[in-house]
Design a protein around this motif. Structure first.
Motif, PDB file in Angstrom:
ATOM      1  N   UNK A   1       0.814  -1.209   0.000  1.00 21.30           N
ATOM      2  CA  UNK A   1       0.000   0.000   0.000  1.00 21.30           C
ATOM      3  C   UNK A   1       0.848   1.260   0.000  1.00 21.30           C
ATOM      4  N   UNK A   2       1.964   1.230   0.741  1.00 24.49           N
ATOM      5  CA  UNK A   2       2.879   2.370   0.763  1.00 24.49           C
ATOM      6  C   UNK A   2       3.480   2.614  -0.611  1.00 24.49           C
ATOM      7  N   UNK A   3       3.907   1.528  -1.275  1.00 21.94           N
ATOM      8  CA  UNK A   3       4.472   1.665  -2.619  1.00 21.94           C
ATOM      9  C   UNK A   3       3.429   2.184  -3.605  1.00 21.94           C
ATOM     10  N   UNK A   4       2.203   1.696  -3.488  1.00 24.43           N
ATOM     11  CA  UNK A   4       1.146   2.153  -4.384  1.00 24.43           C
ATOM     12  C   UNK A   4       0.864   3.643  -4.176  1.00 24.43           C
ATOM     13  N   UNK A   5       0.905   4.097  -2.921  1.00 25.57           N
ATOM     14  CA  UNK A   5       0.706   5.525  -2.627  1.00 25.57           C
ATOM     15  C   UNK A   5       1.820   6.365  -3.238  1.00 25.57           C
ATOM     16  N   UNK A   6       3.056   5.886  -3.097  1.00 22.82           N
ATOM     17  CA  UNK A   6       4.197   6.607  -3.699  1.00 22.82           C
ATOM     18  C   UNK A   6       4.054   6.683  -5.215  1.00 22.82           C
ATOM     19  N   UNK A   7       3.576   5.599  -5.823  1.00 19.41           N
ATOM     20  CA  UNK A   7       3.351   5.605  -7.273  1.00 19.41           C
ATOM     21  C   UNK A   7       2.329   6.666  -7.651  1.00 19.41           C
ATOM     22  N   UNK A   8       1.269   6.767  -6.870  1.00 23.83           N
ATOM     23  CA  UNK A   8       0.209   7.728  -7.175  1.00 23.83           C
ATOM     24  C   UNK A   8       0.725   9.164  -7.082  1.00 23.83           C
ATOM     25  N   UNK A   9       1.518   9.448  -6.039  1.00 25.97           N
ATOM     26  CA  UNK A   9       2.065  10.802  -5.892  1.00 25.97           C
ATOM     27  C   UNK A   9       3.036  11.106  -7.029  1.00 25.97           C
ATOM     28  N   UNK A  10       3.883  10.170  -7.378  1.00 22.11           N
ATOM     29  CA  UNK A  10       4.839  10.391  -8.465  1.00 22.11           C
ATOM     30  C   UNK A  10       4.128  10.559  -9.806  1.00 22.11           C
ATOM     31  N   UNK A  11       3.029   9.853  -9.989  1.00 22.58           N
ATOM     32  CA  UNK A  11       2.237  10.031 -11.220  1.00 22.58           C
ATOM     33  C   UNK A  11       1.671  11.446 -11.282  1.00 22.58           C
ATOM     34  N   UNK A  12       1.141  11.905 -10.166  1.00 19.57           N
ATOM     35  CA  UNK A  12       0.628  13.278 -10.109  1.00 19.57           C
ATOM     36  C   UNK A  12       1.737  14.278 -10.405  1.00 19.57           C
ATOM     37  N   UNK A  13       2.929  14.046  -9.822  1.00 21.14           N
ATOM     38  CA  UNK A  13       4.057  14.936 -10.061  1.00 21.14           C
ATOM     39  C   UNK A  13       4.447  14.955 -11.538  1.00 21.14           C
ATOM     40  N   UNK A  14       4.490  13.777 -12.162  1.00 20.34           N
ATOM     41  CA  UNK A  14       4.885  13.688 -13.569  1.00 20.34           C
ATOM     42  C   UNK A  14       3.894  14.397 -14.475  1.00 20.34           C
ATOM     43  N   UNK A  15       2.597  14.159 -14.234  1.00 18.24           N
ATOM     44  CA  UNK A  15       1.584  14.790 -15.080  1.00 18.24           C
ATOM     45  C   UNK A  15       1.613  16.305 -14.928  1.00 18.24           C
ATOM     46  N   UNK A  16       1.838  16.783 -13.720  1.00 17.74           N
ATOM     47  CA  UNK A  16       1.912  18.226 -13.497  1.00 17.74           C
ATOM     48  C   UNK A  16       3.125  18.820 -14.205  1.00 17.74           C
ATOM     49  N   UNK A  17       4.231  18.097 -14.174  1.00 12.04           N
ATOM     50  CA  UNK A  17       5.427  18.562 -14.882  1.00 12.04           C
ATOM     51  C   UNK A  17       5.173  18.690 -16.377  1.00 12.04           C
ATOM     52  N   UNK A  18       4.575  17.658 -16.952  1.00  7.90           N
ATOM     53  CA  UNK A  18       4.344  17.671 -18.395  1.00  7.90           C
ATOM     54  C   UNK A  18       3.414  18.809 -18.797  1.00  7.90           C
ATOM     55  N   UNK A  19       2.417  19.098 -17.955  1.00  6.91           N
ATOM     56  CA  UNK A  19       1.532  20.234 -18.253  1.00  6.91           C
ATOM     57  C   UNK A  19       2.303  21.541 -18.187  1.00  6.91           C
ATOM     58  N   UNK A  20       3.209  21.668 -17.226  1.00  2.00           N
ATOM     59  CA  UNK A  20       4.010  22.889 -17.107  1.00  2.00           C
ATOM     60  C   UNK A  20       5.008  22.995 -18.255  1.00  2.00           C
ATOM     61  N   UNK A  21       5.471  21.841 -18.754  1.00  2.52           N
ATOM     62  CA  UNK A  21       6.398  21.867 -19.892  1.00  2.52           C
ATOM     63  C   UNK A  21       5.715  22.384 -21.149  1.00  2.52           C
ATOM     64  N   UNK A  22       4.406  22.130 -21.242  1.00  2.39           N
ATOM     65  CA  UNK A  22       3.659  22.615 -22.400  1.00  2.39           C
ATOM     66  C   UNK A  22       3.565  24.133 -22.401  1.00  2.39           C
ATOM     67  N   UNK A  23       3.521  24.719 -21.201  1.00  2.45           N
ATOM     68  CA  UNK A  23       3.442  26.178 -21.083  1.00  2.45           C
ATOM     69  C   UNK A  23       4.846  26.766 -21.233  1.00  2.45           C
ATOM     70  N   UNK A  24       5.100  27.420 -22.320  1.00  5.36           N
ATOM     71  CA  UNK A  24       6.431  27.959 -22.609  1.00  5.36           C
ATOM     72  C   UNK A  24       6.853  29.051 -21.628  1.00  5.36           C
ATOM     73  N   UNK A  25       5.909  29.607 -20.887  1.00  2.00           N
ATOM     74  CA  UNK A  25       6.235  30.698 -19.962  1.00  2.00           C
ATOM     75  C   UNK A  25       6.935  30.210 -18.705  1.00  2.00           C
ATOM     76  N   UNK A  26       6.890  28.885 -18.427  1.00  2.00           N
ATOM     77  CA  UNK A  26       7.524  28.334 -17.235  1.00  2.00           C
ATOM     78  C   UNK A  26       8.993  28.053 -17.539  1.00  2.00           C
ATOM     79  N   UNK A  27       9.895  28.700 -16.786  1.00  2.00           N
ATOM     80  CA  UNK A  27      11.319  28.576 -17.075  1.00  2.00           C
ATOM     81  C   UNK A  27      11.864  27.209 -16.703  1.00  2.00           C
ATOM     82  N   UNK A  28      11.538  26.709 -15.526  1.00  5.22           N
ATOM     83  CA  UNK A  28      12.027  25.402 -15.071  1.00  5.22           C
ATOM     84  C   UNK A  28      10.832  24.551 -14.632  1.00  5.22           C
ATOM     85  N   UNK A  29      10.166  23.921 -15.578  1.00  4.34           N
ATOM     86  CA  UNK A  29       8.938  23.178 -15.243  1.00  4.34           C
ATOM     87  C   UNK A  29       9.166  21.942 -14.387  1.00  4.34           C
ATOM     88  N   UNK A  30      10.398  21.466 -14.284  1.00  3.40           N
ATOM     89  CA  UNK A  30      10.636  20.262 -13.479  1.00  3.40           C
ATOM     90  C   UNK A  30      10.916  20.570 -12.012  1.00  3.40           C
TER      91      UNK A  30
END
Length: 624
Positions: free
Chosen positions: A31-60
């Motif tokens: 369950x702990x590993x599954x929770x970590x996966x969920x948080x990392x998935x959220x982090x990755x998706x948020x990064x990719x959305x910020x990468x799409x916005x050219x106004x963000x200098x360091x989206x990662x």
């Protein structure tokens, strides 16, 4: 080993409760590993959305307080888990322990097991020997399902945790070793009780299950010995065959040995084994039998298996091209290859050495494997290809594949990627480079540094050819690509001396990196006749065209041993966001990278208020 008699009700309730608690703990960890996966998935998706916005200098970079806190916790875990002690002594280097993170995890596991072995059991009374014997019988049998779950290629635990069977195999081996210890404690305490009561001979005659227990213990001992690296390397094919037989025989012996009320553990293990085998059989049939093959597709439309071409490259490398593969794969995955004409009953794992459809192939979805000659199957395969080429013919075989296996991380969510590989380890890192450069999706990557080292030039010529094809691609999509090739013993035919005839005189490209003294250090270590540029490589070989992107790509060749630490430090210090370091090689290179990444993260106080961004490390270690 003593039998679990039915007259032990005063021990049974406590022992069964501990066995249930063990699996509650396993469920909690999952369950702990599954929770970590969920948080990392959220982090990755948020990064990719910020990468799409050219106004963000360091989206990662972390974009909110929650992700900033998560990044700090992640950095602390990484710094504690990455380091590894390497034993460089020839002949005993196989005794190198796992990484610190795995050691910590193993110590926690042992703490749980030791607690369950001893809690409330060490009481000096008339039942002392029997109580500990029964307790350790339960502690042993409760681990059996975990042992088989960890050995599954279609791993349920891996699916939940977001990892794959080859990355769980180390724990499978240590669980088996732990079981050997608990089974020994179980049997030794019963045997001691019988000796004290002068009851050994009568017990053996009266309780046949004891003999089956001794047989199960003997198989555990044999598996422990036969899985040691020096013995396993003598004949890996034999090891694999006997290991499968031993696993099945072990379950049968346990089924006969343990009482009915404890057999649910054995049936749990049988279910895990059966599920894995059924999944693998279904996967094998789906991937290798075409009910309606397209005969128009060159030679790839065969009904059973796949058309495969093999080509020997030098004295130690065989390239296998498998055509008409109707499944998708991700960079970093591997499959199992079976060629009946080369090895009738042998299936071996190999990393898929390409990340996209191969150019100039008549079948659109072909894959390549790079097989280095060792012994057994790989030696026979290379000999087969060499003889065919000597006879002037292209050799084709029928190949069966199973896979793809492996759960590699996303590569497009990091600002900088550092790829380090030794020899055929490039079969893992080069597809990652290709996947990032050829992706049509959102990509956060701005810079890639690629280091390829080898003792012999022929080991990497196949990869150098592919690297040339990626130079222009990187320039076209705006990613800075820097390639360093180090051949320490023999010179690659792609490397020419400065006085060699060149159709186009060129200047040596820069090899400096922002924030690093890598260029200076490598130039000081490199002799004049071994440092050349990509255009000289292109004009010296009729196989390659002249690259127009060489001056921007900083390709550097050297005959000196690469300074891995400087190679990593430069891109990390220059990056404004998170960096991913990927290494594939032997234990020496892997431990060197592990230790430096951990020390660099600690030195820069990553995500601890200094502004230094995270360093993710992904390790693939090739070994038998």
């Amino acid at each position: 080993m003593g039998g679990m008699s039915m007259g032990t009700d005063m021990f049974q309730d406590v022992n069964m409760a501990l066995a249930r608690d063990f699996w509650y703990i396993i469920a909690g960890v999952m369950g702990l590993f599954a929770t970590c996966r969920a948080v990392n998935f959220y982090k990755s998706e948020r990064r990719l959305r910020r990468c799409t916005a050219n106004s963000v200098e360091c989206p990662t970079k972390p974009s909110n307080p929650f992700l900033a806190t998560w990044a700090t916790l992640t950095a602390i875990v990484r710094e504690a888990s990455y380091p590894q002690l390497y034993i460089p002594v020839r002949g005993v280097s196989w005794l190198t322990p796992p990484s610190l993170g795995r050691v910590i995890g193993l110590l926690i596991y042992w703490a749980v097991i030791i607690y369950m072995m001893t809690a409330g059991a060490i009481v000096k009374d008339a039942f002392f020997w029997e109580r500990i014997g029964f307790r350790n019988a339960w502690v042993t049998v409760m681990q059996v399902p975990l042992l088989y779950l960890l050995a599954s290629k279609c791993s349920i635990l891996g699916f939940i945790a977001g990892t794959s069977h080859e990355r769980l195999n180390w724990l499978h081996r240590w669980v088996a070793r732990t079981m050997f210890v608990t089974a020994t404690v179980h049997g030794w305490h019963f045997y001691t009780e019988w000796v004290l009561a002068d009851f050994v001979e009568y017990e053996m005659k009266m309780m046949p299950m004891v003999k089956y227990g001794l047989g199960a213990w003997g198989i555990l001992l044999w598996s422990l010995i036969s899985s040691l690296v020096p013995i396993r390397r003598l004949s890996y094919e034999f090891f694999l065959l006997q290991h499968i037989i031993s696993a099945a025989l072990f379950l049968w012996l346990l089924h006969v040995h343990v009482p009915v009320y404890a057999q649910y553990n054995i049936w749990f293990a049988i279910a895990a084994l059966s599920f894995d085998r059924v999944c693998r059989i279904v996967l094998l049939v789906w991937q290798n039998i075409k009910f309606f093959p397209n005969k128009a597709n060159c030679k790839g439309g065969q009904r059973i298996g796949h058309h495969a071409q093999i080509r020997a490259v030098g004295e130690s490398i065989t390239v296998v091209t498998i055509k008409d593969v109707h499944f998708k794969w991700r960079a970093g995955q591997h499959l199992y290859l079976w060629m009946p004409r080369v090895g009738l009953a042998e299936a071996h794992p190999y990393t898929i050495a390409c990340a996209h459809q191969l150019p100039e192939t008549c079948i659109c979805n072909s894959i390549q494997l790079v097989v280095r000659k060792h012994g057994g199957f790989s030696r026979r395969l290379h000999t087969f290809a060499t003889k065919a080429q000597a006879a002037g013919r292209k050799e084709s075989l029928t190949a069966f594949v199973s896979g793809p296996y492996g759960v590699p991380p996303r590569w497009d969510i990091y600002e900088a990627i550092i790829l380090i590989s030794a020899s055929t380890g490039a079969s893992f890192t080069l597809p990652i480079l290709e996947s990032v450069l050829h992706t049509k999706k959102t990509n956060c990557t701005k810079r890639i540094d690629f280091l390829l080292t080898a003792k012999q030039g022929e080991e990497i010529d196949f990869y150098v050819t592919r690297l040339h094809e990626l130079i222009d691609r990187a320039k076209d999509i705006g990613i800075e690509l820097r390639v360093h090739v180090a051949v320490t013993r023999s010179v690659s035919p792609f490397i020419v001396k400065p006085n060699a005839t060149s159709a186009t005189p060129v200047d040596r490209p820069s090899v400096s990196s922002s924030g690093s003294n890598l260029g200076k250090e490598m130039n000081e270590k490199t002799t004049g006749d071994s440092s050349v540029d990509i255009e000289n490589l292109a004009t010296s070989s009729p196989r390659r065209r002249l690259s127009t992107a060489s001056a921007d790509s900083h390709v550097h060749h050297t005959s000196a041993r690469a300074d891995v630490e400087a190679f990593i430090r430069g891109p990390v210090e220059a990056a404004g966001g998170e960096t991913s370091v990927v290494v594939c090689g032997g234990p020496s290179l892997v431990s060197r990278v592990r230790n430096f990444v951990a020390s660099l993260s600690d030195e820069r106080a990553v995500h601890k208020g200094t502004g230094a961004q995270g360093i993710q490390l992904h390790v693939e270690e090739y070994s038998f």
